[in-house]
Write an enzyme that holds these catalytic residues in place. Structure first.
Site, PDB file in Angstrom:
ATOM      1  N   HIS A 262      11.108   3.492  -3.951  1.00  0.00           N
ATOM      2  CA  HIS A 262       9.731   3.019  -3.803  1.00  0.00           C
ATOM      3  C   HIS A 262       9.622   2.008  -2.668  1.00  0.00           C
ATOM      4  CE1 HIS A 262       5.755   1.516  -4.934  1.00  0.00           C
ATOM      5  NE2 HIS A 262       6.263   0.290  -4.919  1.00  0.00           N
ATOM      6  N   HIS A 267       7.054   1.269   0.930  1.00  0.00           N
ATOM      7  CA  HIS A 267       6.586   0.000   1.504  1.00  0.00           C
ATOM      8  C   HIS A 267       7.058  -0.257   2.934  1.00  0.00           C
ATOM      9  CE1 HIS A 267       4.376  -1.994  -1.693  1.00  0.00           C
ATOM     10  NE2 HIS A 267       5.300  -1.669  -2.570  1.00  0.00           N
ATOM     11  N   GLU A 307      -0.460  -0.846  -2.558  1.00  0.00           N
ATOM     12  CA  GLU A 307       0.221   0.076  -3.473  1.00  0.00           C
ATOM     13  C   GLU A 307      -0.426   1.467  -3.505  1.00  0.00           C
ATOM     14  OE1 GLU A 307       2.974  -0.073  -4.876  1.00  0.00           O
ATOM     15  OE2 GLU A 307       3.518  -2.188  -4.991  1.00  0.00           O
ATOM     16  N   SER A 326       5.641   7.064  -2.276  1.00  0.00           N
ATOM     17  CA  SER A 326       6.930   7.186  -2.958  1.00  0.00           C
ATOM     18  C   SER A 326       6.830   8.067  -4.200  1.00  0.00           C
ATOM     19  CB  SER A 326       7.459   5.794  -3.356  1.00  0.00           C
ATOM     20  OG  SER A 326       6.563   5.146  -4.244  1.00  0.00           O
TER      21      SER A 326
END
Length: 430
Positions: A262, A267, A307, A326
């Site tokens: 993730h 990110h 997010e 992700s």
């Protein structure tokens, strides 16, 4: 442990006071603190930014309660007029303590809500003792890490690298059609400079040095989930807390928590983009000293942007949120005709309810990262209940509190000087 042996909670407090350069100036202030049995955990000074004073002093101490904080302020005011509480934890109407320099983030090292090895019952690795031990070994690296140190490398196992490879191949096959152009631009640079491939998990120290060269962002290992306040506060310093452990190999395409897949696939790429880095830092700056209510709003904005954000590019909707980039399932779903899409508006986004165990029914679409940054800045200035503003000094990696007119005017002058410099450069370039 019996109540009698339970240590009494203290309030981590920071005060700022200014003095003139005269004999006994500082000694009188320190004597006042000593008379109240205050033990300082840190004291630092710097030249004052106001014309009436010579030096500003910042002191940290652990107070017994809010009353003691107020008594200390009153005692100091007998020796200097310029005293303010920069932050104090859990003190009602007082401003909540927040980090003022990069090394203050070391205080978050063990302040995790959940640690990496403390797995919920629904976690695929919850009943695997080998996996749990492995997680515990990795989180110990984060526990001992301190600012300025190189991030220790993790020797990943063949099983961990294979899990990474499965996720990597599945997601990268979708990026060319689903990810925003900034993510697509940066990803090959990560392959070239940081060892990104389906063969093994890259090291976050290599990635951190690459990001620092691009935008000043750095990575820092974390033991587990931080509170929203601590996590967002770090963004003010362009620091992202990254896990180093990976999901359980039995379910490579599922994880109930953030892991290195993730962090590094979702990110990291966008932290190398200047506009996205500025936008992310804007949320972090807004979180410093914010009330619990405002932290919740900022965390919700973060959820629907960093997010799970979507953006409009060349007439198409693309994904930029790490939770989407992700997760191949939600990445595909988010760009279908199933969810509701709304324009990004911080005031409305901040109060939107959202599920955490299923795909989002609503996504917010940003026009650009720069536009989103400006909207968050306006939201912080006009909608948050905070008696001061802050700015980040990139040269010293510290936070400057703008809590009076003179400091604001000095900040405005620095902006005007920067604009003059830019104008001169543009004229030179024709």
């Amino acid at each position: 442990m019996s109540p009698a042996n339970t240590p009494k909670e203290t309030l981590k407090t920071t005060l700022c006071f200014s003095i003139q350069d005269k004999v006994g100036g500082l000694e009188n202030c320190l004597a006042a603190l000593k008379s109240m049995s205050i033990s300082l955990t840190r004291i630092e000074s710097r030249p004052s930014r106001t014309k009436d004073w010579d030096y500003d002093f910042f002191v940290d101490f652990d107070a017994e309660d809010a009353t003691q904080v107020e008594n200390v302020v009153q005692q100091l005011r007998k020796h200097t007029k310029d005293v303010c509480v920069i932050g104090s934890e859990n003190t009602g109407d007082s401003v909540v303590w927040f980090p003022r320099k990069l090394s203050d983030l070391d205080t978050f090292a063990e302040k995790v809500m959940e640690m990496g090895e403390e797995l919920s019952s629904d976690h695929p690795g919850a009943h695997d003792p080998v996996y749990r031990k492995r997680r515990a070994d990795i989180t110990r690296v984060a526990k001992t890490y301190r600012t300025g140190q190189p991030i220790p490398a993790i020797e990943y196992t063949a099983e961990e690298n294979e899990t990474w490879g499965q996720v990597y191949r599945r997601l990268t096959s979708m990026y060319t059609t689903h990810a925003c152009r900034e993510h697509q631009y940066v990803f090959p640079l990560l392959v070239q400079n940081c060892g990104y491939s389906d063969k093994g998990i890259p090291q976050i120290d290599d990635i951190s040095r690459f990001l620092k060269d691009c935008t000043g962002f750095t990575l820092r290992p974390v033991m587990g989930l931080l509170s929203s306040r601590d996590f967002l506060n770090a963004f003010a310093f362009r620091v992202f807390y990254s896990t180093q452990y990976i999901r359980h190999s039995s379910k490579p395409f599922y994880t109930p928590e953030p892991d290195c897949c993730h962090e590094l696939l979702g990110h990291v790429p966008l932290f190398a983009d200047p506009d996205f880095a500025d936008f992310s830092q804007e949320i972090g700056l807004a979180s410093l000293g914010a009330s619990d209510e405002d932290i919740q709003k900022l965390a919700t904005i973060f959820w629907f942007t960093v997010e799970f954000g979507l953006c409009r590019q060349e007439g198409e909707i693309k994904a930029y949120g790490a939770g989407l980039l992700s997760s191949f399932g939600e990445l595909e779903y988010s760009l279908s005709d199933k969810p509701e899409l709304r324009p990004f508006d911080p005031a409305k986004t901040a109060v939107q309810k959202y599920p955490i165990t299923e795909f989002q029914p609503v996504y917010f679409v940003a026009d650009s990262f720069k536009d989103a940054q400006e909207k968050v800045r306006d939201f912080a200035a006009n909608s948050m209940n905070r008696p001061f503003s802050v700015r980040y000094n990139a040269l010293t990696q510290t936070i400057e509190v703008l809590d009076n007119k003179e400091k604001v005017l000095r900040f405005a002058k620095s902006i005007r000087d920067d604009m003059k410099t830019l104008t001169t450069v543009l004229e030179t370039l024709g």
